[in-house]
Every structure is written in C-alpha cells, then in structure tokens.
Enzyme design. Structure first.
Site, PDB file in Angstrom:
ATOM      1  NE  ARG A   1       9.474  -5.464   2.617  1.00  0.00           N
ATOM      2  CZ  ARG A   1       9.302  -4.973   1.240  1.00  0.00           C
ATOM      3  NH1 ARG A   1       8.902  -5.764   0.512  1.00  0.00           N
ATOM      4  NH2 ARG A   1       9.738  -3.694   1.040  1.00  0.00           N
TER       5      ARG A   1
ATOM      6  CG  ASP B   1       1.578  -2.971 -10.313  1.00  0.00           C
ATOM      7  OD1 ASP B   1       0.521  -3.378 -10.383  1.00  0.00           O
ATOM      8  OD2 ASP B   1       1.718  -1.921 -10.062  1.00  0.00           O
TER       9      ASP B   1
ATOM     10  CE  LYS C   1      13.891  -3.359   1.846  1.00  0.00           C
ATOM     11  NZ  LYS C   1      13.609  -2.497   2.794  1.00  0.00           N
ATOM     12  N   GLY C   2      11.001  -7.549  -1.922  1.00  0.00           N
ATOM     13  CA  GLY C   2       9.755  -8.202  -2.146  1.00  0.00           C
ATOM     14  C   GLY C   2       9.725  -9.697  -2.277  1.00  0.00           C
TER      15      GLY C   2
ATOM     16  CD  GLU D   1       9.748  -8.632  -8.605  1.00  0.00           C
ATOM     17  OE1 GLU D   1       9.910  -8.781  -7.409  1.00  0.00           O
ATOM     18  OE2 GLU D   1      10.231  -7.563  -9.054  1.00  0.00           O
ATOM     19  CG  ASP D   2       7.286  -8.917  -5.090  1.00  0.00           C
ATOM     20  OD1 ASP D   2       7.634  -8.744  -6.197  1.00  0.00           O
ATOM     21  OD2 ASP D   2       7.369  -8.068  -4.254  1.00  0.00           O
TER      22      ASP D   2
HETATM   23  P1  IMP Z   1       6.224  -2.859 -11.616  1.00  0.00           P
HETATM   24  O1  IMP Z   1       7.419  -2.310 -11.968  1.00  0.00           O
HETATM   25  O2  IMP Z   1       5.001  -1.758 -11.527  1.00  0.00           O
HETATM   26  O3  IMP Z   1       5.546  -4.156 -12.041  1.00  0.00           O
HETATM   27  O4  IMP Z   1       6.390  -3.044 -10.072  1.00  0.00           O
HETATM   28  C1  IMP Z   1       6.525  -4.259  -9.569  1.00  0.00           C
HETATM   29  C2  IMP Z   1       6.776  -3.911  -8.013  1.00  0.00           C
HETATM   30  O5  IMP Z   1       5.678  -3.032  -7.529  1.00  0.00           O
HETATM   31  C3  IMP Z   1       6.827  -5.220  -7.202  1.00  0.00           C
HETATM   32  O6  IMP Z   1       7.771  -5.778  -7.198  1.00  0.00           O
HETATM   33  C4  IMP Z   1       6.296  -4.708  -5.845  1.00  0.00           C
HETATM   34  O7  IMP Z   1       7.313  -4.320  -5.123  1.00  0.00           O
HETATM   35  C5  IMP Z   1       5.325  -3.585  -6.227  1.00  0.00           C
HETATM   36  N1  IMP Z   1       4.024  -3.642  -5.946  1.00  0.00           N
HETATM   37  C6  IMP Z   1       3.198  -3.959  -7.093  1.00  0.00           C
HETATM   38  N2  IMP Z   1       1.796  -4.281  -6.694  1.00  0.00           N
HETATM   39  C7  IMP Z   1       1.942  -4.479  -5.476  1.00  0.00           C
HETATM   40  C8  IMP Z   1       0.902  -4.782  -4.435  1.00  0.00           C
HETATM   41  O8  IMP Z   1      -0.366  -5.034  -4.646  1.00  0.00           O
HETATM   42  N3  IMP Z   1       1.436  -4.811  -3.155  1.00  0.00           N
HETATM   43  C9  IMP Z   1       2.648  -4.591  -2.619  1.00  0.00           C
HETATM   44  N4  IMP Z   1       3.660  -4.263  -3.676  1.00  0.00           N
HETATM   45  C10 IMP Z   1       3.225  -4.289  -4.998  1.00  0.00           C
HETATM   46 MG    MG Z   2       9.429  -5.770  -5.497  1.00  0.00          MG
END
Ligand code: IMP
Ligand code: MG
Length: 181
Positions: free
Chosen positions: A167, A105, A45-46, A101-102
């Site tokens: 959100r 991370d 949803k992000g 993508e939002d």
């Molecule tokens: P990754 O697989 O660790 O890159 O995960 C990315 C996902 O983690 C994003 O799509 C977000 O949903 C969540 N995420 C990572 N950092 C944050 C943050 O600072 N706030 C809220 N959601 C986050």
């Molecule tokens: Mg996300």
C-alpha cells in the site's frame, strides 16, 4: 525491495500527482458556489493514500469522514453483500457527499454503498475513484471523477494492496504473477 515484485509501473509518482491535482481542481470548481458543507468520505483502507492527496488538492473547505466496508459472498454477482465495519461519524443529511475510493472493480461495493448513502437524504452524492476496471464491471457504477481507466491487471501501490502489502508504494504497478501463483 518492494520494487522487485513489480512487473511494470502503470502510473509513476509524478503522473499520479498531476492527475490528482486535476481532479482536485475539478471538484473545487464544481462545488465553488455550494452553500452546504462538502463531506469527503474516504473508503478505508485502500483509498487512504489517494484521499490525503486529493483533499489537499481541493481549494475550498471540506469535512473528512471515513468508512470501512468489506465485501463478502460472491463478488461476481450484483447482489453481493457489503458489510459496514465502520460507519460515518456524522449525519450527511442535506450535505454534499464526495465518496473517495481507490479502484472500482466489479462495482459491487460502490453500487451498494452509493445507494445506502443516498438513502440518508444528502443534498448530493458523487463518486471520485482514482482507478476503474470497466471490463470487470458486474454492478453499474456512475463515476463522477475518475483518475484513469485500467485494464484487468492486478495493481498494487498508492493504497492498493496484495494481502495487505505494497500500500505504501508511491507509484501504481502490476504485481508479478510469480508473487501470487
Ligand atoms: P469491487 O466491489 O469489486 O468494485 O471491489 C473494489 C475493491 O476491490 C477495491 O476497493 C479494492 O480494495 C479491491 N481491488 C480491486 N481491484 C484491485 C487491484 O487490482 N488491486 C488491489 N485491490 C483491488
Ligand atoms: Mg477498497
């Protein structure tokens, strides 16, 4: 009020709008001469809020599609598994795909997703992420269109949540530690 839980504002509504316009213009320019359909794929949803702003800033025809994915297992390893809860409605074979993508991370989710979509023989796959936390990266991710690099703070708003809340904040901010500690 939701703003009571914010430590500080990272990006105001106005800053976000300006950056999204730039990203949209960049994407429109890059695909100006493309003959194949451009598929914008939002990761729910992000990315929902960013997606709807971004597509309106792209001055050329695009199609919409959405995926719902969930990372599980140990998110601190590159082998992290990703579960597809909702797949694309359309075939992307010989299409241009822009994943929206939002935030990137650890990169686990996107590293997996990008490889998976590339395996479906699209014409091209590019990634547009509004935010990136490079210091947290575990899996390599190439971001073609990036809004901003951010430090390792927990951010909320503009689609980003903490426990499904915040959100709908129109800006991006750092959550007060007292809210989650
Ligand atoms: P990754 O697989 O660790 O890159 O995960 C990315 C996902 O983690 C994003 O799509 C977000 O949903 C969540 N995420 C990572 N950092 C944050 C943050 O600072 N706030 C809220 N959601 C986050
Ligand atoms: Mg996300």
């Amino acid at each position: 009020m939701m703003s009571d839980d914010i430590e500080r504002i990272s990006f105001s509504e106005e800053e976000i709008a300006a950056r999204v316009r730039e990203l949209g213009a960049q994407i429109a320019a890059d695909y100006r001469d493309a003959q194949e359909t451009v598929y914008c794929v939002g990761i729910l949803k992000g990315a929902a809020v960013f997606f709807t702003d971004l597509v309106r800033a792209i001055d050329r025809p695009v199609c919409f599609d959405f995926m719902i994915v969930s990372s599980y297992g140990d998110a601190t390893t590159t082998s992290g598994q990703v579960k597809i809860l909702k797949d694309l409605d359309f075939s992307i074979e010989n299409k241009h795909v822009v994943i929206v993508e939002d935030i990137i991370d650890s990169g686990t989710t996107m590293c997996y997703l990008r490889k998976m979509l590339e395996g479906r023989h699209p014409k091209s796959v590019r990634l547009c992420a509004f935010l990136s936390k490079p210091s947290r990266r575990v899996a390599p991710v190439e971001i073609d269109y990036l809004g901003y690099e951010v430090p390792d703070d927990f951010l909320i708003g503009y689609g980003l949540d903490y426990a499904e809340k915040y959100r709908n904040l129109p800006y991006i901010g750092v959550l007060k530690r007292s809210v989650y500690e």
